[in-house]
Write a protein that holds these residues in place. Sequence first.
Motif, mmCIF file in Angstrom:
data_model
loop_
_atom_site.group_PDB
_atom_site.id
_atom_site.type_symbol
_atom_site.label_atom_id
_atom_site.label_comp_id
_atom_site.label_asym_id
_atom_site.label_seq_id
_atom_site.Cartn_x
_atom_site.Cartn_y
_atom_site.Cartn_z
ATOM 1 N N ASP A 1 -35.560 -23.687 23.111
ATOM 2 C CA ASP A 1 -35.698 -24.643 24.211
ATOM 3 C C ASP A 1 -34.767 -24.177 25.323
ATOM 4 O O ASP A 1 -33.540 -24.264 25.201
ATOM 5 N N GLY B 1 -40.725 -26.063 30.507
ATOM 6 C CA GLY B 1 -41.921 -26.286 29.702
ATOM 7 C C GLY B 1 -41.616 -26.773 28.303
ATOM 8 O O GLY B 1 -40.526 -27.262 27.996
ATOM 9 N N ARG B 2 -42.574 -26.592 27.422
ATOM 10 C CA ARG B 2 -42.471 -27.067 26.037
ATOM 11 C C ARG B 2 -41.687 -26.051 25.205
ATOM 12 O O ARG B 2 -41.905 -24.840 25.335
ATOM 13 N N GLU C 1 -49.524 -24.842 31.179
ATOM 14 C CA GLU C 1 -48.089 -25.110 31.145
ATOM 15 C C GLU C 1 -47.297 -23.831 30.859
ATOM 16 O O GLU C 1 -46.274 -23.552 31.496
ATOM 17 N N ASP C 2 -47.769 -23.037 29.901
ATOM 18 C CA ASP C 2 -47.063 -21.800 29.563
ATOM 19 C C ASP C 2 -47.196 -20.766 30.673
ATOM 20 O O ASP C 2 -46.269 -19.982 30.922
ATOM 21 N N THR D 1 -44.578 -21.674 33.061
ATOM 22 C CA THR D 1 -43.253 -21.269 32.571
ATOM 23 C C THR D 1 -43.030 -19.781 32.809
ATOM 24 O O THR D 1 -41.957 -19.366 33.275
#
Length: 299
Positions: free
Chosen positions: A174, A178-179, A262-263, A266
């Motif tokens: 983390d 993003g996730r 989303e990735d 990122t």
Amino acid sequence: MTSNHHHGHGTGHGHHHNHGDVPAADFDWDALAAHLEHEADLRAGAVTEAARWLAGLHGDGAVRRVLDVGSGPGVIAGLLADVFPAAEVVAVDQSAALLDRARTRSGGRLGVRQADLPAEFDKLGEADLVWSGNAIHHLGDQQAALTSLAGVLRPGGLLAVAERGLAARYLPRDFGLGRPGFQARLDAAHEDGFSSMRAELPDATEEIEDWPAMLERAGLTPSGTRTFLVDHPAPLARPTREYLHTQLTRLHDQLAEHLLPEDRGTLEALLAKDAPTGILNRPDAFYLSAMTVHTARKA
């Protein structure tokens, strides 16, 4: 060996990548060579440790000639020459431009041999030690390639194949964009791309990648497998950050359409050159990988 696929699992040195439809005269070989040199420099400690292990495996037998097959610009060949100072060390590649770089950077200490592999394995001449780092997987029939390399070994000689290992890690799970788990998802997309690359190679042959078993089928006696750590903790030096920026740029070019939005966002944030979130500026960026070397001996 050339391919336009760059995978992050492993290695001996940077296998290099085809320039696709760009004419050779227009291709930026200097940029490619610089990138491959930095990739190999990052792994220099692990490669030197591996080469010393190979020297011990060879025992009392004199190592008179060493081949680095798929050498690129010759960084690894130079490290092998340091560990085997009495041997003739030859960098083998299909790119004349990269071999020129190998010749220049070694001050003429290395021999060079241009060969289009796998068609010209017979041009390599005999050797007491053959090193191949992340090159065999760019040939469609990996078993046939290993068998050909086994054929150039002198009696008692060693074949050392650096393939796979562990994917490079350079960010925490983390890292605030993003996730969590971004690199694992990038790896998954990358593995699919690697399989597609393999399927499109000339003479592509599916193979269970049990390297010791493959070396045994090549007529050799497996003599051990070891894994060597590549560890550059945070904070990274600027050149290593620039190397990672180039790597991420290549992954973006190859994989962007296969990533979740989303990735993809990122990845683009990591590539932002002036942003504090970018890989060039993050204090938490590191470089951690592992190189696995499989060896086998000719009777």
